[in-house]
Design a protein around this motif. Structure first.
Motif, mmCIF file in Angstrom:
data_model
loop_
_atom_site.group_PDB
_atom_site.id
_atom_site.type_symbol
_atom_site.label_atom_id
_atom_site.label_comp_id
_atom_site.label_asym_id
_atom_site.label_seq_id
_atom_site.Cartn_x
_atom_site.Cartn_y
_atom_site.Cartn_z
ATOM 1 N N ASP A 55 -16.934 5.208 31.442
ATOM 2 C CA ASP A 55 -15.851 4.855 30.517
ATOM 3 C C ASP A 55 -15.028 3.720 31.117
ATOM 4 O OD1 ASP A 55 -13.568 4.719 28.897
ATOM 5 O OD2 ASP A 55 -13.559 6.872 28.511
ATOM 6 N N THR A 56 -15.055 2.555 30.481
ATOM 7 C CA THR A 56 -14.352 1.396 31.036
ATOM 8 C C THR A 56 -12.834 1.597 31.046
ATOM 9 O OG1 THR A 56 -14.403 0.263 28.881
ATOM 10 C CG2 THR A 56 -16.173 -0.259 30.446
ATOM 11 N N ALA A 104 -17.995 -5.270 37.206
ATOM 12 C CA ALA A 104 -18.659 -5.060 38.511
ATOM 13 C C ALA A 104 -18.851 -3.576 38.793
ATOM 14 C CB ALA A 104 -17.836 -5.712 39.621
ATOM 15 N N GLU A 105 -17.816 -2.770 38.472
ATOM 16 C CA GLU A 105 -17.903 -1.321 38.704
ATOM 17 C C GLU A 105 -18.908 -0.673 37.751
ATOM 18 O OE1 GLU A 105 -17.304 2.406 40.321
ATOM 19 O OE2 GLU A 105 -16.774 0.442 41.147
ATOM 20 N N THR A 139 -15.604 -8.928 23.497
ATOM 21 C CA THR A 139 -15.747 -9.699 24.740
ATOM 22 C C THR A 139 -17.126 -10.320 24.943
ATOM 23 O OG1 THR A 139 -16.480 -7.834 26.090
ATOM 24 C CG2 THR A 139 -14.084 -8.171 25.900
ATOM 25 N N GLY A 140 -18.183 -9.606 24.580
ATOM 26 C CA GLY A 140 -19.536 -10.093 24.864
ATOM 27 C C GLY A 140 -19.923 -9.970 26.332
ATOM 28 N N ASP A 141 -19.017 -9.403 27.152
ATOM 29 C CA ASP A 141 -19.259 -9.279 28.604
ATOM 30 C C ASP A 141 -20.445 -8.380 28.942
ATOM 31 O OD1 ASP A 141 -17.063 -10.864 29.005
ATOM 32 O OD2 ASP A 141 -15.743 -9.270 29.737
ATOM 33 N N LEU A 179 -8.250 -11.098 34.592
ATOM 34 C CA LEU A 179 -8.105 -10.409 35.873
ATOM 35 C C LEU A 179 -8.924 -9.113 35.906
ATOM 36 C CD1 LEU A 179 -6.630 -9.606 38.565
ATOM 37 C CD2 LEU A 179 -4.779 -8.753 37.148
ATOM 38 N N LEU A 180 -8.775 -8.283 34.864
ATOM 39 C CA LEU A 180 -9.376 -6.945 34.883
ATOM 40 C C LEU A 180 -10.861 -6.908 34.513
ATOM 41 C CD1 LEU A 180 -6.591 -4.654 33.351
ATOM 42 C CD2 LEU A 180 -7.314 -4.769 35.734
ATOM 43 N N HIS A 181 -11.262 -7.706 33.514
ATOM 44 C CA HIS A 181 -12.634 -7.584 33.001
ATOM 45 C C HIS A 181 -13.722 -7.770 34.063
ATOM 46 C CE1 HIS A 181 -11.637 -8.013 28.427
ATOM 47 N NE2 HIS A 181 -11.033 -7.000 29.001
#
Length: 198
Positions: A30-31, A93-94, A117-119, A86-88
């Protein structure tokens, strides 16, 4: 690794759906939980938040002042982008690390802003949208978060439009009824995902 990105509007029941997948023995990342860990007392993101936004946004215990930050980012788009920038990457990574650690058939990653976001496009194979009527979103979020109707509507307006979300979904779970009904749909999907990941 077969990865399903789970998303949906605020109050649609993403966390409840995630809990059901967990009960079924699936790794759920869960992000929002990761963001909380990064911004709690001594969290990895706190020094950078302090540098960017100042001491006023840090509580006495050394955690992010969520209420203050929420008000700022919903009223100031530049601050919102600064916080996200900053956070994304830290969250991503996590998430990547946890996916690599998993030894199960598939993984669920809950990302409220998955479509915004498309991240995560390079990480996920399917998009699962948890959906419900907008009036229900409003009622549930107000009951859970003690937010005003106006605040909830502001959050909903900042998210991807409901029709756009449904159009981009590979799978849709409608959460307009009780948890039992939600569970039935999740169990059906669970078996489908096991087949896809085999």
């Amino acid at each position: 690794m077969f990865v399903v990105g789970l998303t949906g509007g605020i109050g649609c029941g993403k966390s409840t759906a995630g809990n059901i997948f967990t009960e079924l023995g699936i790794d759920v990342i869960d992000t929002d939980d990761i963001a909380h860990q990064l911004t709690q007392t001594c969290g990895a993101a706190i020094p950078a938040i302090r540098n960017l936004f100042g001491e006023a946004f840090i509580t006495r215990s050394g955690a992010l002042d969520r209420e203050k930050m929420r008000k700022l980012v919903f009223s100031d788009n530049v601050s919102k982008q600064k916080l996200e920038k900053l956070l994304h990457p830290l969250i991503l990574a996590e998430v990547t690390h946890r996916i690599q650690q998993s030894r199960l058939s598939y993984v669920i990653v809950i990302v409220p802003l998955l479509l915004e976001t498309g991240d995560y496009d390079h990480l996920i194979q399917r998009i699962l949208v948890i959906d419900c009527d907008e009036q229900l979103q409003l009622v549930r979020t107000m009951a859970r978060s003690q937010l005003s109707a106006a605040d909830v509507k502001t959050i909903m307006a900042a998210q991807v439009d409901r029709q756009c979300r449904l159009k981009k979904a590979d799978d849709i779970v409608v959460n307009n009824e009780d948890v039992g009904y939600l569970k039935t749909q999740i169990i059906r999907l669970h078996h489908y995902y096991l087949t896809l990941s085999a």
